[in-house]
Design a protein around this motif. Structure first.
Motif, short mmCIF file in Angstrom:
data_model
loop_
_atom_site.label_atom_id
_atom_site.label_comp_id
_atom_site.label_asym_id
_atom_site.label_seq_id
_atom_site.Cartn_x
_atom_site.Cartn_y
_atom_site.Cartn_z
N LEU A 81 30.98 -4.70 -17.11
CA LEU A 81 32.14 -5.17 -17.86
C LEU A 81 31.68 -5.74 -19.19
O LEU A 81 30.51 -6.06 -19.37
CB LEU A 81 32.97 -6.18 -17.08
CG LEU A 81 32.39 -7.55 -16.71
CD1 LEU A 81 32.44 -8.54 -17.85
CD2 LEU A 81 33.19 -8.11 -15.55
N ILE A 82 32.63 -5.86 -20.08
CA ILE A 82 32.40 -6.45 -21.39
C ILE A 82 33.07 -7.82 -21.40
O ILE A 82 34.28 -7.93 -21.20
CB ILE A 82 33.00 -5.58 -22.52
CG1 ILE A 82 32.49 -4.14 -22.44
CG2 ILE A 82 32.72 -6.20 -23.88
CD1 ILE A 82 31.00 -3.98 -22.51
N ALA B 39 40.21 -3.13 -29.79
CA ALA B 39 40.37 -1.68 -29.59
C ALA B 39 39.07 -0.95 -29.91
O ALA B 39 38.67 -0.03 -29.18
CB ALA B 39 41.51 -1.15 -30.47
N ALA B 40 38.38 -1.37 -30.96
CA ALA B 40 37.10 -0.75 -31.31
C ALA B 40 36.06 -1.01 -30.21
O ALA B 40 35.30 -0.10 -29.83
CB ALA B 40 36.60 -1.28 -32.65
N LEU B 41 36.07 -2.21 -29.69
CA LEU B 41 35.15 -2.57 -28.60
C LEU B 41 35.41 -1.69 -27.38
O LEU B 41 34.48 -1.21 -26.73
CB LEU B 41 35.31 -4.05 -28.27
CG LEU B 41 34.39 -4.64 -27.24
CD1 LEU B 41 32.94 -4.55 -27.69
CD2 LEU B 41 34.77 -6.10 -26.99
N ARG B 42 36.67 -1.47 -27.11
CA ARG B 42 37.04 -0.62 -25.98
C ARG B 42 36.57 0.81 -26.19
O ARG B 42 36.07 1.45 -25.26
CB ARG B 42 38.55 -0.67 -25.81
CG ARG B 42 39.06 0.15 -24.67
CD ARG B 42 40.55 0.16 -24.72
NE ARG B 42 41.08 -0.09 -23.42
CZ ARG B 42 42.36 -0.19 -23.17
NH1 ARG B 42 43.22 -0.11 -24.15
NH2 ARG B 42 42.79 -0.37 -21.96
N LEU B 43 36.72 1.34 -27.41
CA LEU B 43 36.28 2.70 -27.70
C LEU B 43 34.76 2.84 -27.58
O LEU B 43 34.26 3.88 -27.17
CB LEU B 43 36.72 3.12 -29.10
CG LEU B 43 38.20 3.42 -29.27
CD1 LEU B 43 38.54 3.65 -30.74
CD2 LEU B 43 38.62 4.62 -28.43
N GLY C 243 35.54 3.21 -20.14
CA GLY C 243 35.46 3.04 -18.70
C GLY C 243 35.06 1.66 -18.23
O GLY C 243 35.06 1.39 -17.03
N LYS C 244 34.73 0.76 -19.15
CA LYS C 244 34.34 -0.60 -18.76
C LYS C 244 35.52 -1.54 -18.86
O LYS C 244 36.33 -1.45 -19.78
CB LYS C 244 33.19 -1.11 -19.63
CG LYS C 244 31.88 -0.40 -19.35
CD LYS C 244 30.75 -1.08 -20.07
CE LYS C 244 29.45 -0.34 -19.76
NZ LYS C 244 28.32 -0.96 -20.46
N THR C 245 35.60 -2.44 -17.92
CA THR C 245 36.62 -3.48 -17.94
C THR C 245 36.27 -4.50 -19.01
O THR C 245 35.09 -4.81 -19.21
CB THR C 245 36.69 -4.17 -16.56
OG1 THR C 245 37.09 -3.20 -15.60
CG2 THR C 245 37.64 -5.34 -16.54
N ILE C 246 37.28 -5.01 -19.69
CA ILE C 246 37.09 -6.07 -20.66
C ILE C 246 37.59 -7.36 -20.01
O ILE C 246 38.73 -7.45 -19.57
CB ILE C 246 37.83 -5.80 -21.97
CG1 ILE C 246 37.24 -4.56 -22.65
CG2 ILE C 246 37.77 -7.02 -22.90
CD1 ILE C 246 37.96 -4.12 -23.90
N ARG D 282 45.08 -1.40 -20.42
CA ARG D 282 44.65 -1.40 -19.02
C ARG D 282 43.20 -1.86 -18.97
O ARG D 282 42.50 -1.88 -19.97
CB ARG D 282 44.78 0.00 -18.41
CG ARG D 282 46.21 0.53 -18.42
CD ARG D 282 47.11 -0.29 -17.50
NE ARG D 282 48.51 0.07 -17.63
CZ ARG D 282 49.43 -0.69 -18.19
NH1 ARG D 282 49.14 -1.85 -18.68
NH2 ARG D 282 50.68 -0.31 -18.25
N ASP D 283 42.75 -2.22 -17.80
CA ASP D 283 41.36 -2.66 -17.59
C ASP D 283 41.01 -3.89 -18.42
O ASP D 283 39.90 -4.02 -18.93
CB ASP D 283 40.37 -1.52 -17.87
CG ASP D 283 40.59 -0.34 -16.93
OD1 ASP D 283 40.94 -0.59 -15.77
OD2 ASP D 283 40.42 0.80 -17.37
N ILE D 284 41.96 -4.80 -18.56
CA ILE D 284 41.74 -6.09 -19.21
C ILE D 284 41.97 -7.15 -18.13
O ILE D 284 43.01 -7.15 -17.48
CB ILE D 284 42.73 -6.35 -20.37
CG1 ILE D 284 42.68 -5.24 -21.40
CG2 ILE D 284 42.51 -7.72 -20.98
CD1 ILE D 284 41.60 -5.36 -22.42
#
Length: 140
Positions: free
Chosen positions: A42-43, A77-81, A85-88, A111-113
């Protein structure tokens, strides 16, 4: 069966379903967040302000993104890109802002937050990062 008994029997499943539907947002304990960040699954994002980072330090492995900054959501959003596939996992001082922000983002389709319960300092229901003696790095 009288009318009152009928109403109670038919309303009970609806009330139970409503309680389930109103459960809290997805969350992790500070220990789970630390373990996930350490394992790279995860991040961890510290959404507090620079003043708060300076006051307590920043959780080891956390990325600092001040939620009050105008570009916050674009940076997220940039971090997610960059991490598909990793949860934040969002962490704040006590878990209040991160929980509120998690719900707000979920309402916008994110999603995945997840929220990190208790944050850095803890709250009456959850121990915080510091109380669990998890590592921090000094800021700046």
């Amino acid at each position: 069966m009288n009318r009152r008994s009928f109403l109670i029997l038919t309303a009970a499943p609806l009330l139970a379903g409503g309680a389930v539907a109103q459960s809290g947002p997805p969350s992790l304990s500070v220990r789970q967040a630390y373990d996930g960040a350490k394992a790279g699954t995860l991040i961890l994002v510290d959404i507090r302000t620079p003043e708060e980072w300076a006051d307590t330090g920043v959780p080891v492995g956390a990325i600092r993104l001040d939620m009050e900054a105008s570009a916050f959501e674009a940076w997220l959003a940039a971090l997610r890109l960059e991490n598909p596939g990793k949860t934040i996992a969002l962490i704040c001082r006590t878990g209040n802002r991160s929980s509120s922000l998690q719900r707000k983002l979920a309402g916008r389709g994110w999603r995945d937050i997840v929220d990190v319960r208790g944050g850095l300092l803890g709250n009456p229901g959850d121990k915080g990062w510091l109380a669990e003696q998890l590592p921090v790095t000094a800021y700046p």
